[in-house]
Scaffold this motif. Structure first.
Motif, PDB file in Angstrom:
ATOM      1  N   LEU A  75       0.087  35.666  10.190  1.00 50.87           N
ATOM      2  CA  LEU A  75       0.922  35.101  11.251  1.00 50.87           C
ATOM      3  C   LEU A  75       2.306  34.709  10.736  1.00 50.87           C
ATOM      4  O   LEU A  75       3.320  34.963  11.394  1.00 50.87           O
ATOM      5  N   VAL A  76       2.355  34.106   9.559  1.00 50.30           N
ATOM      6  CA  VAL A  76       3.639  33.708   8.983  1.00 50.30           C
ATOM      7  C   VAL A  76       4.476  34.943   8.644  1.00 50.30           C
ATOM      8  O   VAL A  76       5.679  34.988   8.914  1.00 50.30           O
ATOM      9  N   ALA A  77       3.861  35.970   8.087  1.00 51.92           N
ATOM     10  CA  ALA A  77       4.585  37.204   7.762  1.00 51.92           C
ATOM     11  C   ALA A  77       5.103  37.872   9.030  1.00 51.92           C
ATOM     12  O   ALA A  77       6.248  38.339   9.059  1.00 51.92           O
ATOM     13  N   GLU A  78       4.286  37.889  10.074  1.00 52.85           N
ATOM     14  CA  GLU A  78       4.704  38.484  11.348  1.00 52.85           C
ATOM     15  C   GLU A  78       5.877  37.712  11.944  1.00 52.85           C
ATOM     16  O   GLU A  78       6.834  38.310  12.431  1.00 52.85           O
ATOM     17  N   ALA A  79       5.828  36.410  11.899  1.00 48.05           N
ATOM     18  CA  ALA A  79       6.922  35.583  12.420  1.00 48.05           C
ATOM     19  C   ALA A  79       8.203  35.800  11.604  1.00 48.05           C
ATOM     20  O   ALA A  79       9.291  35.873  12.178  1.00 48.05           O
ATOM     21  N   ALA A  80       8.064  35.945  10.299  1.00 45.57           N
ATOM     22  CA  ALA A  80       9.239  36.192   9.460  1.00 45.57           C
ATOM     23  C   ALA A  80       9.846  37.550   9.769  1.00 45.57           C
ATOM     24  O   ALA A  80      11.073  37.693   9.826  1.00 45.57           O
ATOM     25  N   ASP A  81       8.997  38.555  10.005  1.00 46.33           N
ATOM     26  CA  ASP A  81       9.498  39.892  10.352  1.00 46.33           C
ATOM     27  C   ASP A  81      10.247  39.873  11.672  1.00 46.33           C
ATOM     28  O   ASP A  81      11.280  40.524  11.824  1.00 46.33           O
ATOM     29  N   ARG A  82       9.744  39.120  12.650  1.00 42.10           N
ATOM     30  CA  ARG A  82      10.401  39.041  13.960  1.00 42.10           C
ATOM     31  C   ARG A  82      11.746  38.329  13.884  1.00 42.10           C
ATOM     32  O   ARG A  82      12.645  38.628  14.660  1.00 42.10           O
ATOM     33  N   SER A  83      11.889  37.407  12.949  1.00 42.20           N
ATOM     34  CA  SER A  83      13.135  36.644  12.863  1.00 42.20           C
ATOM     35  C   SER A  83      14.228  37.367  12.080  1.00 42.20           C
ATOM     36  O   SER A  83      15.348  36.907  12.022  1.00 42.20           O
ATOM     37  N   ARG A  84      13.903  38.515  11.521  1.00 41.19           N
ATOM     38  CA  ARG A  84      14.920  39.266  10.740  1.00 41.19           C
ATOM     39  C   ARG A  84      15.796  40.062  11.631  1.00 41.19           C
ATOM     40  O   ARG A  84      15.658  40.528  12.615  1.00 41.19           O
TER      41      ARG A  84
END
Length: 84
Positions: A75-84
């Motif tokens: 979930l944290v990795a997915e959220a970081a990818d979306r914020s890029r």
């Protein structure tokens, strides 16, 4: 009356000192005072953190804890990818 870590985990025995030391490290990592674990949360993020710790502690096996950790990492990795 506010319950404090000192009143709850008195460093009278090696085991209690070890628990107090671990709790101190957790508190330092997440940036909250130790007493935050013994009082009502003062913020929504803090309440979520305490709930997450309680859920982790309630996990019946190491396998379930590994699944919680893997899911949280995803979930944290997915959220970081979306914020890029």
């Amino acid at each position: 009356m506010t319950v404090t870590a000192t009143a709850t985990i008195r460093p009278e025995t090696p085991a209690r000192r070890a628990v107090n030391a671990k709790l101190s490290r957790i508190a330092a990592v997440v940036g909250v005072p130790i007493d935050a674990f013994f009082t009502e949360p003062t913020s929504v993020p803090q309440a979520g953190l305490i709930e997450l710790i309680r859920l982790w502690d309630a996990a019946p096996t190491e396998t379930v804890r590994a699944e919680i950790l893997a899911g949280t990492r995803a979930l944290v990795a997915e959220a970081a990818d979306r914020s890029r």
